[in-house]
Design a protein around this motif. Structure first.
Motif, short mmCIF file in Angstrom:
data_model
loop_
_atom_site.label_atom_id
_atom_site.label_comp_id
_atom_site.label_asym_id
_atom_site.label_seq_id
_atom_site.Cartn_x
_atom_site.Cartn_y
_atom_site.Cartn_z
N ASN A 83 59.67 38.96 20.23
CA ASN A 83 59.06 40.28 20.07
C ASN A 83 58.86 41.00 21.41
O ASN A 83 59.01 42.21 21.48
CB ASN A 83 57.74 40.17 19.30
N ASN A 84 58.53 40.26 22.45
CA ASN A 84 58.39 40.88 23.78
C ASN A 84 59.73 41.45 24.24
O ASN A 84 59.78 42.55 24.79
CB ASN A 84 57.86 39.87 24.80
N ARG A 85 60.78 40.71 24.06
CA ARG A 85 62.11 41.17 24.44
C ARG A 85 62.51 42.40 23.62
O ARG A 85 63.06 43.36 24.14
CB ARG A 85 63.12 40.05 24.24
N ARG A 86 62.22 42.34 22.34
CA ARG A 86 62.57 43.44 21.43
C ARG A 86 61.83 44.73 21.77
O ARG A 86 62.38 45.82 21.67
CB ARG A 86 62.25 43.01 20.00
N ASN A 87 60.58 44.60 22.20
CA ASN A 87 59.76 45.77 22.50
C ASN A 87 59.76 46.15 23.97
O ASN A 87 59.07 47.08 24.36
CB ASN A 87 58.32 45.51 22.04
N ALA A 88 60.50 45.45 24.80
CA ALA A 88 60.44 45.66 26.25
C ALA A 88 60.80 47.09 26.66
O ALA A 88 60.14 47.67 27.50
CB ALA A 88 61.35 44.67 26.96
N GLU A 89 61.83 47.65 26.06
CA GLU A 89 62.25 48.99 26.46
C GLU A 89 61.17 50.01 26.14
O GLU A 89 60.81 50.81 26.99
CB GLU A 89 63.54 49.36 25.74
N GLU A 90 60.65 49.99 24.93
CA GLU A 90 59.60 50.93 24.55
C GLU A 90 58.34 50.71 25.38
O GLU A 90 57.74 51.66 25.88
CB GLU A 90 59.26 50.79 23.06
N ASN A 91 57.94 49.46 25.54
CA ASN A 91 56.74 49.16 26.31
C ASN A 91 56.90 49.57 27.77
O ASN A 91 55.96 50.03 28.40
CB ASN A 91 56.39 47.68 26.21
N GLY A 92 58.10 49.40 28.31
CA GLY A 92 58.35 49.80 29.69
C GLY A 92 58.18 51.30 29.87
O GLY A 92 57.58 51.76 30.84
#
Length: 116
Positions: A30-39
């Protein structure tokens, strides 16, 4: 055909609808999946916090005029605000949280602090 963990690819044992080996794999996935948005959100929040800190530092009394260049040299980014308020006479105050500014003539900016 044996199902595999979506993160590490290891074979899964247990429930039929299981997707991950353990909590660590679930978190990694989930961290990898959301990394772009979270960044992106992290970058925007960082800019907004920096803008707020600059306004707070330059405006200790709650209302002061400064030169536009003062804000720019401090690293203020005029493209990021959290709110906008338009007065009856058409003046537009832009805010970074509770600290705001009004662009004036002669390259001056009026810094204000919103009252509760």
């Amino acid at each position: 055909m044996k199902k595999k963990c979506l993160d590490c690819g290891e074979p899964l044992a247990g429930r039929a609808d299981k997707k991950f080996c353990d909590d660590a794999c679930r978190s990694n996935y989930n961290n990898r999946r959301n990394a772009e948005e979270n960044g992106y959100l992290r970058r925007v929040n960082s800019i907004l916090k920096r803008n707020r800190k600059i306004l707070e530092t330059l405006n200790p009394e709650g209302k002061v005029k400064v030169r536009w260049k003062t804000l720019v040299s401090a690293g203020f980014n005029f493209d990021y605000i959290t709110d906008m308020y338009e007065t009856n006479n058409g003046s537009q105050y832009r805010f970074c949280y509770e600290y705001g500014y009004l662009l004036l003539d002669n390259d001056e900016v009026l810094l204000v602090k919103r009252k509760n």
